[in-house]
Design a protein around this motif. Structure first.
Motif, short mmCIF file in Angstrom:
data_model
loop_
_atom_site.label_atom_id
_atom_site.label_comp_id
_atom_site.label_asym_id
_atom_site.label_seq_id
_atom_site.Cartn_x
_atom_site.Cartn_y
_atom_site.Cartn_z
N THR A 100 0.83 -1.20 0.00
CA THR A 100 0.00 0.00 0.00
C THR A 100 0.87 1.25 0.00
O THR A 100 0.55 2.24 -0.66
CB THR A 100 -0.93 0.02 1.23
OG1 THR A 100 -1.72 -1.17 1.23
CG2 THR A 100 -1.85 1.22 1.21
N PRO B 187 1.07 4.74 -5.91
CA PRO B 187 1.09 6.19 -6.13
C PRO B 187 -0.16 6.84 -5.53
O PRO B 187 -1.22 6.23 -5.47
CB PRO B 187 1.08 6.32 -7.65
CG PRO B 187 0.48 5.05 -8.15
CD PRO B 187 0.87 4.00 -7.15
N GLN B 188 0.01 8.07 -5.09
CA GLN B 188 -1.11 8.82 -4.55
C GLN B 188 -1.96 9.34 -5.70
O GLN B 188 -1.46 9.98 -6.61
CB GLN B 188 -0.63 9.99 -3.70
CG GLN B 188 -0.04 9.59 -2.38
CD GLN B 188 -1.10 9.08 -1.42
OE1 GLN B 188 -2.26 9.45 -1.51
NE2 GLN B 188 -0.71 8.22 -0.50
N ILE B 189 -3.24 9.06 -5.66
CA ILE B 189 -4.16 9.54 -6.68
C ILE B 189 -4.76 10.85 -6.16
O ILE B 189 -5.31 10.87 -5.06
CB ILE B 189 -5.27 8.51 -6.97
CG1 ILE B 189 -4.65 7.24 -7.53
CG2 ILE B 189 -6.31 9.09 -7.92
CD1 ILE B 189 -5.61 6.10 -7.69
N PRO B 190 -4.63 11.92 -6.94
CA PRO B 190 -5.19 13.20 -6.47
C PRO B 190 -6.70 13.11 -6.30
O PRO B 190 -7.39 12.53 -7.12
CB PRO B 190 -4.84 14.19 -7.57
CG PRO B 190 -3.92 13.50 -8.49
CD PRO B 190 -4.03 12.04 -8.25
N ARG B 191 -7.18 13.70 -5.24
CA ARG B 191 -8.63 13.75 -5.01
C ARG B 191 -9.16 14.98 -5.73
O ARG B 191 -8.62 16.08 -5.58
CB ARG B 191 -8.91 13.83 -3.53
CG ARG B 191 -10.38 13.81 -3.21
CD ARG B 191 -10.58 13.83 -1.72
NE ARG B 191 -11.96 14.09 -1.45
CZ ARG B 191 -12.72 13.34 -0.67
NH1 ARG B 191 -12.21 12.31 -0.05
NH2 ARG B 191 -13.97 13.64 -0.49
N SER C 50 -5.82 19.22 -3.05
CA SER C 50 -4.62 19.75 -2.38
C SER C 50 -4.33 21.19 -2.82
O SER C 50 -3.85 22.00 -2.03
CB SER C 50 -3.42 18.86 -2.63
OG SER C 50 -3.12 18.79 -4.02
#
Length: 87
Positions: free
Chosen positions: A14, A18-22, A71
């Protein structure tokens, strides 16, 4: 013990994802900023007296659908708060 190892493997996989933009739809941007849709679009319009080059630009997701990166909206709000606290 096997359960613990499975949890550790899951946690490490986890972390490498990669971080997926919200993405925020206009209604949420209105809610978080307290601005109207007219004001938001004026802030994006270079010809408007209310133009704000620091305001986050929307992302076109599909025909007729735009959203803002959460963000970026948060950073814009934080900068407004910081500016207000200085003065």
């Amino acid at each position: 013990m096997e359960q613990l190892n499975a949890n550790n493997q899951q946690s490490s996989s986890t972390l490498s994802m990669p971080q997926i933009p919200r993405m925020l739809p206009l209604k949420q941007v209105i809610h978080y900023t307290g601005l109207s849709s007219t004001t938001i679009y004026d802030m994006l319009d270079r010809r408007s007296k209310r133009y704000d080059p620091t305001f986050p630009i929307q992302v076109k997701l599909s025909k007729g659908r735009v959203a803002w990166v959460e963000s970026e909206v948060a950073q814009w709000l934080e900068s407004k708060i910081a500016t207000a606290r200085v003065h």
